[in-house]
Design a protein around this motif. Structure first.
Motif, PDB file in Angstrom:
ATOM      1  N   GLU A  10       0.898  -1.144  -0.076  1.00  0.00           N
ATOM      2  CA  GLU A  10      -0.059  -0.074   0.186  1.00  0.00           C
ATOM      3  C   GLU A  10       0.886   1.253   0.057  1.00  0.00           C
ATOM      4  O   GLU A  10       0.474   2.212  -0.596  1.00  0.00           O
ATOM      5  CB  GLU A  10      -0.870  -0.106   1.343  1.00  0.00           C
ATOM      6  N   LYS A  11       1.705   1.300   0.767  1.00  0.00           N
ATOM      7  CA  LYS A  11       2.899   2.353   0.840  1.00  0.00           C
ATOM      8  C   LYS A  11       3.423   2.500  -0.657  1.00  0.00           C
ATOM      9  O   LYS A  11       3.683   3.484  -1.055  1.00  0.00           O
ATOM     10  CB  LYS A  11       3.718   2.392   1.749  1.00  0.00           C
ATOM     11  N   ALA A  12       4.012   1.406  -1.314  1.00  0.00           N
ATOM     12  CA  ALA A  12       4.534   1.511  -2.688  1.00  0.00           C
ATOM     13  C   ALA A  12       3.573   2.195  -3.654  1.00  0.00           C
ATOM     14  O   ALA A  12       3.829   2.846  -4.520  1.00  0.00           O
ATOM     15  CB  ALA A  12       4.907  -0.079  -2.877  1.00  0.00           C
ATOM     16  N   LYS A  13       2.210   1.601  -3.466  1.00  0.00           N
ATOM     17  CA  LYS A  13       1.357   2.200  -4.567  1.00  0.00           C
ATOM     18  C   LYS A  13       1.146   3.694  -4.474  1.00  0.00           C
ATOM     19  O   LYS A  13       1.238   4.445  -5.453  1.00  0.00           O
ATOM     20  CB  LYS A  13      -0.172   1.432  -4.024  1.00  0.00           C
ATOM     21  N   GLY A  59       4.921   9.715  -7.981  1.00  0.00           N
ATOM     22  CA  GLY A  59       5.889  10.016  -9.026  1.00  0.00           C
ATOM     23  C   GLY A  59       7.475   9.078  -9.011  1.00  0.00           C
ATOM     24  O   GLY A  59       8.191   9.350  -9.622  1.00  0.00           O
ATOM     25  N   MET A  60       7.349   8.542  -7.767  1.00  0.00           N
ATOM     26  CA  MET A  60       8.420   7.685  -7.794  1.00  0.00           C
ATOM     27  C   MET A  60       8.549   6.329  -8.661  1.00  0.00           C
ATOM     28  O   MET A  60       7.574   5.880  -9.209  1.00  0.00           O
ATOM     29  CB  MET A  60       8.474   6.868  -6.161  1.00  0.00           C
ATOM     30  N   ILE A  89       8.740   2.705 -10.238  1.00  0.00           N
ATOM     31  CA  ILE A  89       8.374   1.547  -9.569  1.00  0.00           C
ATOM     32  C   ILE A  89       9.349   0.621  -8.710  1.00  0.00           C
ATOM     33  O   ILE A  89       9.145   0.021  -7.807  1.00  0.00           O
ATOM     34  CB  ILE A  89       7.733   0.572 -10.683  1.00  0.00           C
ATOM     35  N   THR A  90      10.533   0.576  -9.540  1.00  0.00           N
ATOM     36  CA  THR A  90      11.546  -0.053  -8.920  1.00  0.00           C
ATOM     37  C   THR A  90      11.926   0.408  -7.605  1.00  0.00           C
ATOM     38  O   THR A  90      12.209  -0.135  -6.690  1.00  0.00           O
ATOM     39  CB  THR A  90      12.825   0.005  -9.876  1.00  0.00           C
ATOM     40  N   GLN A  91      12.124   1.774  -7.563  1.00  0.00           N
ATOM     41  CA  GLN A  91      12.579   2.475  -6.329  1.00  0.00           C
ATOM     42  C   GLN A  91      11.560   2.265  -4.920  1.00  0.00           C
ATOM     43  O   GLN A  91      11.730   2.211  -3.971  1.00  0.00           O
ATOM     44  CB  GLN A  91      12.897   3.947  -6.505  1.00  0.00           C
ATOM     45  N   ALA A  92      10.247   2.408  -5.478  1.00  0.00           N
ATOM     46  CA  ALA A  92       9.172   2.187  -4.634  1.00  0.00           C
ATOM     47  C   ALA A  92       9.315   0.778  -3.816  1.00  0.00           C
ATOM     48  O   ALA A  92       8.927   0.672  -3.029  1.00  0.00           O
ATOM     49  CB  ALA A  92       7.793   2.477  -5.309  1.00  0.00           C
ATOM     50  N   GLY A  93       9.368  -0.261  -4.713  1.00  0.00           N
ATOM     51  CA  GLY A  93       9.793  -1.561  -4.359  1.00  0.00           C
ATOM     52  C   GLY A  93      10.861  -1.494  -3.187  1.00  0.00           C
ATOM     53  O   GLY A  93      10.604  -2.340  -2.116  1.00  0.00           O
ATOM     54  N   PHE A  94      12.127  -1.084  -3.741  1.00  0.00           N
ATOM     55  CA  PHE A  94      13.298  -1.158  -2.779  1.00  0.00           C
ATOM     56  C   PHE A  94      13.072  -0.412  -1.470  1.00  0.00           C
ATOM     57  O   PHE A  94      13.231  -0.785  -0.457  1.00  0.00           O
ATOM     58  CB  PHE A  94      14.271  -0.660  -3.420  1.00  0.00           C
ATOM     59  N   ASP A  95      12.259   0.818  -1.467  1.00  0.00           N
ATOM     60  CA  ASP A  95      12.044   1.744  -0.351  1.00  0.00           C
ATOM     61  C   ASP A  95      11.120   1.220   0.617  1.00  0.00           C
ATOM     62  O   ASP A  95      10.944   1.570   1.567  1.00  0.00           O
ATOM     63  CB  ASP A  95      11.599   2.944  -0.926  1.00  0.00           C
TER      64      ASP A  95
END
Length: 276
Positions: free
Chosen positions: A63-66, A72-73, A75-81
């Motif tokens: 949910e946070k990644a969504k 604007g982040m 997709i790859t960075q959203a997963g790592f973060d």
């Protein structure tokens, strides 16, 4: 924080998880943090949150990644973060949970509780052995599709089924928590005096239910199996979030095991207890 107040413990735990999503989180570490055995922590968490600790953590991260993706982040960075070690792992988890890829999700967004408690009774039980089926791994807590009561399985067909030696009926319980994810296995079967592994029918498992004192909660019969399933689920939630919280005589015993018994049209919830 009152460690006997299961709801307070789980509320604090979920807050802790939300604030540490980037950290390495395991069910075993969380259980230790709150002074619970792994088994009881995972069982209480599943009752209070309707899912295992591992699934809860994964959903929060997704949910946070969504939100990060929509802000604007990449997709790859959203997963790592958000705690996913690889982009492929994040992609697989995202599609499994939402049915579409993270890229498809981004494109789409750019384009556009019946419980009846009769009474509670404190009983002293001898150790019991149960034989039955076990559903492993991640499993949604849909009692109407899991327990022997709901599937109308006739255990009397099996040679190991004892006749006339007990009055507890068929049993259901969560057991064997995974040390990392906290996922539990769901067991359902019948009580027996047999402890000889050679007598266990093919495909069956054996579970030993410890002796001790148990608070026994009676669930009144319901109109349909689906409503009984709801009553059993809500019953456990009541036990952990209300009954234990207001107790001045008993607390949960970590030496026992929580289990359900189905007899006729009624169900009984067994909670292991010791004196405060």
């Amino acid at each position: 924080m009152n460690k006997n107040n299961s709801l307070e413990v789980i509320e604090d735990c979920t807050t802790y998880i939300k604030n540490h999503l980037q950290d390495t989180l395991t069910a075993e570490a969380l259980a230790s943090r709150y002074g619970y055995s792994l088994y009881h922590f995972c069982h209480i968490f599943k009752i209070c949150c309707d899912m295992s600790p591992g699934k809860y953590i994964r959903l929060l991260r997704l949910e946070k990644a969504k939100k990060d993706i929509l802000s604007g982040m990449s997709i790859t960075q959203a997963g790592f973060d958000n705690g996913f070690e690889t982009s492929s792992g994040f992609s697989k988890a995202f599609r499994k949970e939402y049915g579409i890829s993270a890229r498809e999700y981004l494109k789409q967004n750019k384009e556009s509780e019946v419980l009846i408690m009769l009474h509670v009774e404190i009983k002293t039980l001898q150790s019991q052995t149960a034989l039955g089926y076990e559903i492993p791994g991640e499993y949604d807590s849909d009692y109407s599709k899991s327990g022997a009561y709901w599937n109308h399985i006739n255990f009397k067909e099996y040679p190991a089924y004892p006749e006339g030696i007990h009055d507890y009926g068929e049993v259901g319980l969560w057991t064997h928590p995974d040390h990392i994810s906290g996922e539990l296995h769901y067991f359902f079967g019948f009580l027996t005096d047999s402890t000889d592994s050679t007598e266990i029918p093919d495909g069956f498992h054996k579970v030993d239910i410890p002796a001790g004192r148990y608070a026994v909660f009676t669930i009144k019969s319901q109109e349909t199996p689906e409503k009984m399933a709801d009553a059993v689920r809500d019953g456990w939630r009541y036990v952990f979030t209300e009954w234990l919280c207001t107790q001045k005589e008993y607390k949960i015993s970590h030496q026992g095991m929580c289990f359900e018994c189905y007899q006729g049209e009624e169900a009984y919830l067994y909670l292991p207890v010791i004196d405060l």
